[in-house]
Design a protein around this motif. Structure first.
Motif, short mmCIF file in Angstrom:
data_model
loop_
_atom_site.label_atom_id
_atom_site.label_comp_id
_atom_site.label_asym_id
_atom_site.label_seq_id
_atom_site.Cartn_x
_atom_site.Cartn_y
_atom_site.Cartn_z
N GLU A 368 0.82 -1.21 0.00
CA GLU A 368 0.00 0.00 0.00
C GLU A 368 0.86 1.27 0.00
N SER A 372 0.79 4.15 -2.71
CA SER A 372 0.50 5.53 -2.31
C SER A 372 1.57 6.49 -2.82
N LYS A 456 -8.70 7.84 -6.31
CA LYS A 456 -8.36 7.00 -5.16
C LYS A 456 -9.58 6.23 -4.66
N LYS A 457 -10.73 6.91 -4.65
CA LYS A 457 -11.97 6.25 -4.22
C LYS A 457 -12.35 5.13 -5.19
N LYS A 459 -10.33 3.39 -7.11
CA LYS A 459 -9.41 2.26 -6.92
C LYS A 459 -9.75 1.47 -5.67
N ARG A 460 -10.12 2.21 -4.63
CA ARG A 460 -10.49 1.52 -3.40
C ARG A 460 -11.74 0.66 -3.62
N GLN A 461 -12.69 1.17 -4.42
CA GLN A 461 -13.89 0.38 -4.72
C GLN A 461 -13.55 -0.87 -5.54
N GLN A 463 -10.68 -2.42 -5.44
CA GLN A 463 -10.03 -3.34 -4.52
C GLN A 463 -11.05 -4.04 -3.63
N GLU A 464 -12.04 -3.27 -3.17
CA GLU A 464 -13.07 -3.88 -2.33
C GLU A 464 -13.91 -4.88 -3.11
#
Length: 816
Positions: A368, A372, A456-457, A459-461, A463-464
């Motif tokens: 991570e 980042s 970023k949001k 990518k996080r979605q 990943q989730e």
């Protein structure tokens, strides 16, 4: 010496038993002799002296089920009716002719033979009887009309009964589980056949009475009270209707079946006593002394036949009768087999889903923090592109004071991200003094931060979502694994082949406890035999495997041993087909620059479906990341292939997983060869990989196909190349480091063909080492890329304890 003598005796004994059984089955079943005997007796059979409802239904049933035997059955029916009364033969012949004409007329409007068959038989029997009675006497009395309709109705019922019972007597592949309706139908057919023996006597003893009593006590002994009573009632009813003088037989046979079933625990003696008691009880109530004496003699003959009947016949009959111990064992074995097969498949799919789950949750080496840092670098580069590119202090800020500038801008980014503005007054003064376009930079950071946070949001979605899919797949895997643990083992049996093998083994004086046949398919033989003791001298592999090989005409070897750890501990041996071919492999590889970790990975897998898979995967680039990518591709491929999924579908599945999983442009090539170990036929699936080569004697053949590397596009068609390999062939597969390795060589294919043809050795490991050495030497020892070469040699498989004829034959093939 003793084993040698047994094997020699075995070679003479096995063909005799196999030939005798096959000849007997050919004459009785395939040639139709058994059906002809039944037809002959049914041609004689009659109810109430004049009613003959058996001939037409039986002929019609055989005509539908085994039409090629219809003419023989018609001749047997007519012949049987002639022995009873020549006039009956006219009736039977006319009835068969009317049936054929009626069937032809009815089938013009209906195409279903079996649906219209009972109605056709009813009409044929009615028309024949009415015409026959009219020819005998022009005036038809009411009684004659009633008898004609009664005969036609009985023919209709018998047709439906014969449609269920005749197939049970004419096929070798009978089910081990008979329904109660089928048992009753079979009993009615047998009892009807026995009525054809009415009138035949030996020393004033009725053959029909002897056979019916024997039939009842056999089923009472094997099936118990319910079956014995049912058979007694059905048989007695039909026999008493066939001959009014034998009306007492219904009571005698019914009581014998009931009493014999109650006394079956006392074995044959209990059933014999039941028949004698029934004969005395029924005989004393309605027979004179002479008739009673004959009835007793007939019962004694039936009892003698019972005692002379081999025990295996009773066991075989019991396996078809619900409620018996043998039937229960058969059903339990069947259920265990089904559960075992299901458990194996569920476990394979559980492993597959677990591998898929691991692939979705796999993130490579990127942690991570590194992700980042990359995102911050991209963010700041976009800001500097809009602000610093046209600033006169660009060289001063980014060339001479890079770390200081980068730190200032990262602090601004953190402040804006946290407070939407820079609140630190001290830091803001320092920044204004340092940067000529300080306000413009802050405004640019604020503007770009919106895009940065949205990205970023997103990518996080992703990943989730990926983690969610992985968790779901892992959950399915766990459920399937738990389900597989609850499933028990099951085996199916081929009864005929079991008897054949049992006869051969017992004829040699050898003892076994149980035999179970899972599969007799060519190349997939699976037989399990339980022996009373352990394998002390390896006799199971040395004696029984060649024995089964001769019986089944295919090389059989020992696959697995269970039990037999103590002298009196039973030992269960699994015998199976040996592979016609085997693969010997050799591998040579080298990492770029002599490093320890190579981006190339290879795998050799022998699958349960008698296939051998050889695969090479080359991850994009070199080093640890490329190694992990290629290793992940091969690991997933192995799991999918072991689950039984077809090769091209397996590769498409891997491609879908890689294209969904990887956010970076990291791709893998895959070179896969699937060799069938029974036929030596090979399938080549090349995904972005370079050609392979086949060395056959002095010739070198090239195999190539064109497919994109894996993970580039989600949907693509796999180009499959098939080739027939031969014993002695060398299959050479390599990565691009080997193929493109030779320096100053324009035609690499010709260079590789020449080098491979010059190698004098046939050892796959030696060929792999020599080829790698040649490529490295051509570059003066420089290893400019990861290099991997896998060499596989195809050889005939010669089992250690194959029969001498098989060893000689396979040896000649290998030499060729």
């Amino acid at each position: 010496m003793r084993v040698s003598t047994t094997v020699e005796h075995m070679k003479d004994t096995i063909p005799f038993f196999v030939r005798t059984r096959r000849q007997l089955e050919t004459v009785l079943i395939k040639k139709g002799l058994f059906l002809m005997i039944i037809a002959f007796l049914l041609g004689r059979a009659a109810i109430l002296t004049d009613i003959m409802p058996f001939a037409i239904p039986f002929f019609a049933t055989v005509f539908i089920i085994k039409r090629d035997k219809a003419l023989l059955i018609a001749m047997a029916l007519i012949a049987g009716s002639i022995t009873k009364d020549p006039i009956n033969s006219v009736f039977v012949f006319s009835g068969l002719a009317v049936f054929l004409i009626t069937r032809k007329l009815i089938n013009f409007s209906s195409k279903s033979d079996q649906r219209t068959l009972p109605f056709t038989i009813f009409l044929a029997s009615l028309i024949t009887r009415l015409c026959f009675e009219y020819m005998v006497g022009p005036d038809l009395l009411l009684l004659e009309l009633v008898m004609a309709f009664l005969e036609a109705g009985l023919s209709l019922l018998l047709a439906m009964i014969f449609l269920q019972s005749v197939p049970l007597l004419t096929t070798n592949n009978r089910r081990h589980a008979l329904r109660h309706e089928e048992i009753i139908s079979l009993m009615i057919l047998i009892a009807s056949v026995m009525t054809g023996a009415i009138g035949w006597t030996v020393f004033d003893l009725s053959i029909a009475n002897i056979l019916t009593r024997y039939l009842v006590i056999v089923f009472a002994y094997t099936g118990g009270v319910a079956v014995g009573t049912t058979v007694g009632v059905v048989t007695g009813l039909i026999v008493s209707l066939a001959s009014v003088s034998s009306l007492y037989q219904m009571s005698l046979l019914a009581f014998t079946g009931l009493l014999g079933g109650l006394l079956k625990e006392n074995k044959k003696f209990g059933v014999a006593i039941a028949l004698i008691i029934s004969t005395l009880l029924i005989g004393l109530s309605g027979l004179n002394s002479q008739s009673l004496t004959n009835a007793l003699y007939e019962s004694f003959v039936a009892i003698a036949l019972l005692f002379f009947t081999p025990i295996f016949i009773f066991k075989k009959i019991s396996t078809y009768i619900p409620g018996t111990k043998e039937y229960s064992n058969e059903q339990q074995q069947y259920l265990r087999k089904v559960r075992n097969v299901t458990a194996d498949r569920v476990e394979q799919f559980s492993s597959l889903f677990q591998a898929l789950a691991n692939s979705f949750s796999y993130n490579g080496l990127t942690v991570e923090d590194e992700e980042s840092n990359k995102e911050v670098d991209y963010f700041l580069s976009n800001v500097t592109e809009k602000t610093c590119q046209t600033c006169f202090k660009k060289e001063y800020c980014w060339a001479e004071n890079f770390n200081k500038t980068y730190g200032y801008m990262q602090n601004i980014m953190d402040e804006v991200e946290e407070h939407e503005e820079v609140r630190n007054k001290v830091f803001l003064r320092e920044w204004n003094n340092y940067c000529y376009k300080s306000k413009k930079v802050i405004d640019a950071i604020k503007q770009e931060l919106n895009y940065f946070q949205a990205n970023k949001k997103l990518k996080r979605q992703v990943q989730e979502s990926r983690k969610l899919v992985a968790d779901q797949l892992f959950g399915v895997s766990q459920v399937m694994e738990d389900f597989a643990k609850e499933i028990q083992r099951e085996r199916m049996q081929n009864h005929h082949q079991e008897e054949q093998i049992l006869e051969v083994i017992q004829s040699l004086g050898l003892e076994i406890l149980q035999i179970e046949i899972y599969s007799l398919e060519e190349g997939k033989i699976d037989i399990e035999i339980t022996f009373p003791g352990p394998d002390m001298l390896g006799e199971f592999e040395k004696l029984f495997a060649p024995l089964l090989s001769d019986v089944l005409q295919e090389t059989v070897v020992v696959k697995n041993k269970e039990g037999g750890e103590h002298p009196n501990d039973p030992c269960t041996i699994t015998f199976g087909s040996t592979k016609a071919f085997e693969i010997e492999t050799g591998v040579a590889n080298a990492a770029k620059g002599g490093a320890w970790l190579s981006g190339d990975c290879y795998s050799t897998i022998e699958l349960a479906s008698s296939k051998y898979a050889i695969a090479i995967s080359d991850g994009m680039g070199n080093g640890q990341r490329a190694h992990l990518e290629s290793n992940e591709t091969l690991r997933l491929l192995q799991k999918i292939l072991q689950s039984g999924i077809e090769e091209s579908i397996a590769i498409k599945s891997i491609n879908s997983v890689l294209s969904l999983r990887s956010t970076d442009e990291i791709f893998s090539t895959l070179d896969l060869a699937m060799v069938d170990l029974q036929t030596a036929k090979a399938k080549f699936l090349k995904i972005g990989s370079i050609p392979s080569f086949i060395k056959r004697n002095d010739r070198v053949l090239m195999v190539q196909a064109s497919n994109l590397p894996m993970g580039i596009i989600k949907d693509f068609e796999v180009d499959v190349v098939s080739m027939e390999l031969k014993a002695g062939d060398l299959l050479i597969m390599m990565s691009d480091g080997i193929f493109d390795g030779p320096k100053h060589v324009e035609n690499k294919e010709s260079w590789l063909k020449r080098k491979l043809s010059e190698f004098e050795t046939e050892d796959p490991q030696a060929v792999a080492d020599l080829l790698l050495e040649e490529v490295i030497n051509s570059r003066d020892g420089d290893i400019n890329d990861d290099m991997t070469v896998v060499v596989a040699k195809v050889k005939r498989n010669i089992p250690k304890w194959a029969t001498f004829s098989q060893k000689q034959f396979l040896g000649k093939l290998n030499n060729q």
